[in-house]
Scaffold this motif. Structure first.
Motif, PDB file in Angstrom:
ATOM      1  N   SER A  13     -11.585 -27.705 -11.359  1.00 11.03           N
ATOM      2  CA  SER A  13     -10.499 -26.640 -11.664  1.00 11.03           C
ATOM      3  C   SER A  13      -9.938 -26.518 -10.304  1.00 11.03           C
ATOM      4  CB  SER A  13     -11.277 -25.558 -11.928  1.00 11.03           C
ATOM      5  OG  SER A  13     -11.722 -25.435 -13.285  1.00 11.03           O
ATOM      6  N   TYR A  14     -10.668 -26.502  -9.086  1.00  8.86           N
ATOM      7  CA  TYR A  14     -10.183 -26.429  -7.785  1.00  8.86           C
ATOM      8  C   TYR A  14      -9.489 -27.651  -7.326  1.00  8.86           C
ATOM      9  CZ  TYR A  14      -9.830 -26.124  -2.534  1.00  8.86           C
ATOM     10  OH  TYR A  14      -9.284 -25.901  -1.482  1.00  8.86           O
ATOM     11  N   ASP A  15      -9.847 -28.770  -7.697  1.00  7.69           N
ATOM     12  CA  ASP A  15      -8.941 -30.164  -7.516  1.00  7.69           C
ATOM     13  C   ASP A  15      -7.845 -29.998  -8.310  1.00  7.69           C
ATOM     14  OD1 ASP A  15     -10.962 -30.912  -5.743  1.00  7.69           O
ATOM     15  OD2 ASP A  15     -11.965 -32.396  -7.090  1.00  7.69           O
ATOM     16  N   ALA A  16      -7.844 -29.479  -9.611  1.00  3.89           N
ATOM     17  CA  ALA A  16      -6.687 -29.483 -10.501  1.00  3.89           C
ATOM     18  C   ALA A  16      -5.568 -28.382  -9.890  1.00  3.89           C
ATOM     19  CB  ALA A  16      -6.905 -29.067 -11.735  1.00  3.89           C
ATOM     20  N   ASN A  17      -6.106 -27.409  -9.308  1.00  3.53           N
ATOM     21  CA  ASN A  17      -5.202 -26.258  -8.862  1.00  3.53           C
ATOM     22  C   ASN A  17      -4.391 -26.734  -7.498  1.00  3.53           C
ATOM     23  OD1 ASN A  17      -4.968 -23.820 -10.498  1.00  3.53           O
ATOM     24  ND2 ASN A  17      -7.201 -23.636 -10.387  1.00  3.53           N
ATOM     25  N   LEU A  18      -5.275 -27.613  -6.813  1.00  6.92           N
ATOM     26  CA  LEU A  18      -4.733 -28.150  -5.650  1.00  6.92           C
ATOM     27  C   LEU A  18      -3.534 -28.921  -5.916  1.00  6.92           C
ATOM     28  CD1 LEU A  18      -5.383 -27.999  -2.383  1.00  6.92           C
ATOM     29  CD2 LEU A  18      -6.732 -29.940  -2.720  1.00  6.92           C
ATOM     30  N   GLN A  19      -3.680 -29.466  -6.692  1.00  6.09           N
ATOM     31  CA  GLN A  19      -2.891 -30.768  -7.243  1.00  6.09           C
ATOM     32  C   GLN A  19      -1.659 -29.954  -7.625  1.00  6.09           C
ATOM     33  OE1 GLN A  19      -2.495 -33.875  -6.691  1.00  6.09           O
ATOM     34  NE2 GLN A  19      -4.698 -34.809  -6.732  1.00  6.09           N
ATOM     35  N   LYS A  20      -1.616 -28.908  -8.540  1.00  5.77           N
ATOM     36  CA  LYS A  20      -0.649 -28.039  -9.328  1.00  5.77           C
ATOM     37  C   LYS A  20       0.034 -27.508  -8.093  1.00  5.77           C
ATOM     38  CE  LYS A  20       0.298 -24.248 -12.266  1.00  5.77           C
ATOM     39  NZ  LYS A  20      -0.303 -23.341 -12.659  1.00  5.77           N
ATOM     40  N   ALA A  21      -0.820 -26.922  -6.958  1.00  2.00           N
ATOM     41  CA  ALA A  21      -0.285 -26.087  -5.715  1.00  2.00           C
ATOM     42  C   ALA A  21       0.851 -27.268  -5.071  1.00  2.00           C
ATOM     43  CB  ALA A  21      -0.987 -25.679  -5.044  1.00  2.00           C
ATOM     44  N   ASN A  22       0.630 -28.543  -4.854  1.00  2.00           N
ATOM     45  CA  ASN A  22       1.203 -29.473  -4.281  1.00  2.00           C
ATOM     46  C   ASN A  22       2.581 -29.776  -5.082  1.00  2.00           C
ATOM     47  OD1 ASN A  22       0.363 -29.776  -1.628  1.00  2.00           O
ATOM     48  ND2 ASN A  22      -1.633 -30.882  -2.685  1.00  2.00           N
ATOM     49  N   ALA A  23       2.281 -29.914  -6.333  1.00  2.00           N
ATOM     50  CA  ALA A  23       3.339 -30.241  -7.350  1.00  2.00           C
ATOM     51  C   ALA A  23       4.626 -29.252  -7.236  1.00  2.00           C
ATOM     52  CB  ALA A  23       2.850 -30.513  -8.892  1.00  2.00           C
ATOM     53  N   LEU A  24       3.847 -28.108  -7.210  1.00  2.00           N
ATOM     54  CA  LEU A  24       4.831 -26.949  -7.251  1.00  2.00           C
ATOM     55  C   LEU A  24       5.763 -26.619  -6.036  1.00  2.00           C
ATOM     56  CD1 LEU A  24       5.614 -24.517  -9.012  1.00  2.00           C
ATOM     57  CD2 LEU A  24       3.971 -23.079  -8.133  1.00  2.00           C
TER      58      LEU A  24
END
Lengths: 105, 247
Positions: A13-24
């Motif tokens: 979940s942390y990794d996914a949120n990190l990727q999402k933050a960068n995508a945003l």
């Protein structure tokens, strides 16, 4: 579930949120649009304002991203560019988000 | 109006900035298609393989970062060094994976700079001098026209550089080695009458120095830190880890 499984889910979940933050952040950068030599963000707020202001007015004034005033003399053209940019960016963000989500547990 | 990119590249005993510059220029050619001028020294010039204009200068040495040589004392001369009417001054470790700079060049703002940067690992580590009396800007990317106002900005940077210790004391800046980020922040603050000035509205995506660069390609980078591996692509990246010269 045992503690190792819970930890694994938390890490994913942390990794996914990190990727999402960068995508945003990427989406925010990609939304930068220069029109009539002024910098704008092709975001929902700008689009809503331009659509509202263009109803019944053939030209109007608004602020760019640095709060400098600009006269918009061709609202349909500007709105079209804003929407094109916004949807192109969100389409890319959507694809990245789907990839991230599919990798989650 | 001529437009182009101005880079500063000086190899140090520790880091082959010429290799980083070659990567940087290949991305500029691919995504910006702008002419490039590199300000460099005689030795480094021989190691830059890219096809670009090279302007050789005698560099001022003496500054250090983490006790290693840091040749960053020429940027205040960008106004004089640039052959273009509208110039992008860029760190050579700022890699253009998008056309963002090209879009910003279409704006009428005579001087643009970033105020915000973020770590791509999102650790909130980029605001590193909260005691200072003014906001930091990131001199990583500067976009300017040659106007009397921008000349005044660069002339003020020269003044700040000559009296750096005094300005550090004045603005409560604890980092005493010369930093262009602070010098430009002070100059912009002064020339704009201690009021707001125009900014590039997004944040610089920064790959921190402690992150490992696993892969670099034409689209972006694969980065690892603390067993977390991420892919960042199609967005401009500023690499603080100079190992990019050797990936």
């Amino acid at each position: 579930m045992n503690i190792d499984q819970l930890k694994k889910i938390a890490k994913q979940s942390y990794d996914a949120n990190l990727q999402k933050a960068n995508a945003l952040k990427k989406a925010e950068s990609d939304q930068i649009l220069v029109y009539k030599n002024h910098i704008f963000h092709a975001d929902a707020e700008t689009i809503c304002f331009v659509r509202t202001a263009s109803e019944g007015m053939s030209s109007f004034f608004m602020l760019d991203s640095n709060s400098n005033p600009v006269e918009i003399t061709d609202p349909p053209e500007f709105l079209d560019l804003l929407l094109q940019r916004n949807q192109s960016v969100l389409n890319t963000y959507h694809q990245l988000y789907q990839n991230i989500k599919n990798r989650k547990v | 109006m001529t437009k182009g990119v101005l880079l500063y590249c000086f190899d140090t005993p520790q880091v082959s900035y010429s290799k980083i510059t070659d990567r940087c220029i290949s991305l500029i050619e691919r995504n910006l298609d702008l002419p490039v001028t590199v300000v460099t020294d005689a030795d480094t010039k021989l190691r830059i393989k890219s096809n670009c204009d090279k302007h050789v200068v005698d560099i001022e040495k003496g500054n250090t970062k983490f006790s290693k040589p840091w040749y960053n004392l020429e940027r205040h001369l960008a106004f004089e060094h640039s052959p273009y009417d509208r110039t992008v001054v860029m760190d050579v470790d700022y890699f253009c994976y998008s056309d963002k700079i090209l879009r910003l060049l279409e704006s009428e703002n005579d001087f643009l700079v970033h105020k915000n940067a973020h770590d791509v690992m999102h650790r909130e580590i980029m605001r590193y001098d909260r005691q200072a009396m003014l906001d930091l800007v990131w001199a990583t990317v500067l976009i300017f026209n040659k106007t009397p106002r921008t000349k005044a900005i660069f002339d003020t940077v020269k003044l700040v550089k000559q009296n750096y210790q005094h300005y550090c004391n004045l603005y409560r800046i604890s980092y005493m080695n010369f930093r262009n980020d602070y010098a430009f922040a002070i100059a912009l603050n002064q020339i704009n009458g201690h009021r707001d000035y125009d900014l590039i509205p997004d944040s610089i995506a920064t790959v921190p120095a402690d992150a490992e660069i696993l892969e670099l390609n034409d689209k972006g980078a694969v980065i690892r830190w603390d067993n977390k591996t991420i892919l960042v692509q199609d967005q401009d990246l500023h690499f603080l880890n100079k190992e990019i010269a050797y990936v």
